[in-house]
Design a protein around this motif. Structure first.
Motif, PDB file in Angstrom:
ATOM      1  N   CYS A  94       0.834  -1.206   0.000  1.00  0.00           N
ATOM      2  CA  CYS A  94       0.000   0.000   0.000  1.00  0.00           C
ATOM      3  C   CYS A  94       0.869   1.257   0.000  1.00  0.00           C
ATOM      4  O   CYS A  94       1.923   1.304   0.641  1.00  0.00           O
ATOM      5  N   CYS A  95       0.432   2.280  -0.705  1.00  0.00           N
ATOM      6  CA  CYS A  95       1.153   3.553  -0.758  1.00  0.00           C
ATOM      7  C   CYS A  95       1.226   4.156   0.641  1.00  0.00           C
ATOM      8  O   CYS A  95       0.187   4.397   1.272  1.00  0.00           O
ATOM      9  N   PRO A  96       2.420   4.434   1.167  1.00  0.00           N
ATOM     10  CA  PRO A  96       2.544   4.960   2.527  1.00  0.00           C
ATOM     11  C   PRO A  96       2.130   6.421   2.664  1.00  0.00           C
ATOM     12  O   PRO A  96       1.898   6.904   3.779  1.00  0.00           O
ATOM     13  N   LEU A  97       2.029   7.134   1.538  1.00  0.00           N
ATOM     14  CA  LEU A  97       1.711   8.557   1.603  1.00  0.00           C
ATOM     15  C   LEU A  97       0.212   8.837   1.644  1.00  0.00           C
ATOM     16  O   LEU A  97      -0.221   9.814   2.258  1.00  0.00           O
ATOM     17  N   CYS A  98      -0.581   7.988   0.982  1.00  0.00           N
ATOM     18  CA  CYS A  98      -2.029   8.223   0.975  1.00  0.00           C
ATOM     19  C   CYS A  98      -2.827   7.027   1.498  1.00  0.00           C
ATOM     20  O   CYS A  98      -4.015   7.157   1.793  1.00  0.00           O
ATOM     21  N   GLN A 170      10.181  11.790   1.018  1.00  0.00           N
ATOM     22  CA  GLN A 170       9.051  11.808   1.934  1.00  0.00           C
ATOM     23  C   GLN A 170       8.422  10.430   2.079  1.00  0.00           C
ATOM     24  O   GLN A 170       8.026  10.013   3.166  1.00  0.00           O
ATOM     25  N   ARG A 171       8.355   9.715   0.985  1.00  0.00           N
ATOM     26  CA  ARG A 171       7.829   8.348   1.024  1.00  0.00           C
ATOM     27  C   ARG A 171       8.692   7.475   1.917  1.00  0.00           C
ATOM     28  O   ARG A 171       8.197   6.698   2.739  1.00  0.00           O
ATOM     29  N   THR A 172      10.012   7.597   1.783  1.00  0.00           N
ATOM     30  CA  THR A 172      10.938   6.814   2.603  1.00  0.00           C
ATOM     31  C   THR A 172      10.853   7.224   4.069  1.00  0.00           C
ATOM     32  O   THR A 172      10.900   6.370   4.967  1.00  0.00           O
ATOM     33  N   ALA A 173      10.718   8.533   4.298  1.00  0.00           N
ATOM     34  CA  ALA A 173      10.601   9.023   5.674  1.00  0.00           C
ATOM     35  C   ALA A 173       9.348   8.480   6.351  1.00  0.00           C
ATOM     36  O   ALA A 173       9.371   8.109   7.531  1.00  0.00           O
ATOM     37  N   VAL A 180       7.450  13.792   8.153  1.00  0.00           N
ATOM     38  CA  VAL A 180       6.784  14.030   6.876  1.00  0.00           C
ATOM     39  C   VAL A 180       6.318  15.480   6.845  1.00  0.00           C
ATOM     40  O   VAL A 180       5.558  15.916   7.712  1.00  0.00           O
ATOM     41  N   LEU A 181       6.779  16.234   5.867  1.00  0.00           N
ATOM     42  CA  LEU A 181       6.483  17.661   5.770  1.00  0.00           C
ATOM     43  C   LEU A 181       5.162  17.902   5.045  1.00  0.00           C
ATOM     44  O   LEU A 181       4.689  17.048   4.292  1.00  0.00           O
TER      45      LEU A 181
END
Length: 208
Positions: A94-98, A170-173, A180-181
């Motif tokens: 799953c996409c970690p950002l959304c 950001q994805r890695t963070a 995450v900014l």
């Protein structure tokens, strides 16, 4: 015929080059009145598909690490979760950002709402009409701009690769518990890296 062992390294290479001509069926070039290194080189290269995005990387002043990540993305070699999942490295794709769908390259750049917002802000600051495109379409649009020589075109191409690099950071963070900014902070990070390379005239385009 093998080159004699008593010959120097350079002479051996000269004699071994005959095999190259035979393999390429290019012996006729040796009997031509004018020998062309360019023609031989092109024949050695063979027929290959034209890389339409080469100027995005080759004509870009971004940092080497940014261009390397961009190169991996454009080649489809970046280690997104869908690839890691297929290798059995992770149990989650799953996409970690959304957290909305599977993390594939085309989603991460720029279908994901998080990454989409970053690239949209970059485009607006450059006074470019914001058009939502698929990943391949976006690459084509940037590749067309990369053929131009103006300051705006250079700035646009560099902002593009820096935006992808920032999204990857950001994805890695997010995965490894880093900070995450928000969108504006990410844009400032991108601007800082771009402004540190260009001269004052082009820097003014970032703040006007």
């Amino acid at each position: 015929m093998a080159a004699p062992n008593r010959l120097s390294w350079s002479m051996k290479k000269v004699l071994e080059s005959r095999e190259v001509f035979h393999e390429l069926q290019a012996m006729h070039m040796l009997h031509s009145a004018v020998f062309s290194i360019r023609r031989l080189y092109l024949q050695m290269q063979g027929e290959h598909e034209h890389v339409r995005w080469k100027r995005i990387v080759c004509n870009n002043k971004a940092s080497p690490k940014t261009l390397f990540v961009t190169w991996l993305i454009l080649h489809g070699r970046i280690a997104t979760k869908d690839r890691l999942f297929s290798w059995g490295v992770t149990v989650d794709n799953c996409c970690p950002l959304c957290n909305a769908t599977c993390e594939i390259i085309s989603h991460l750049f720029f279908e994901c709402t998080f990454s989409q917002s970053i690239w949209t802000v970059c485009q607006r600051h450059l006074k470019v009409v914001v058009i939502r495109r698929q990943f391949d379409e976006e690459i084509h649009a940037v590749a067309m701009k990369s053929k131009r020589k103006g300051a705006i075109a250079q700035l646009y191409c560099m902002m593009f690769v820096e935006a992808m690099y920032q999204i990857w950071l950001q994805r890695t963070a997010k995965i490894y518990g880093g900070i995450v900014l928000n969108t504006e902070a990410n844009y400032r990070q991108i601007c800082f890296r771009v402004a540190s390379i260009f001269n004052d005239d082009i820097r003014q385009l970032l703040i006007c």
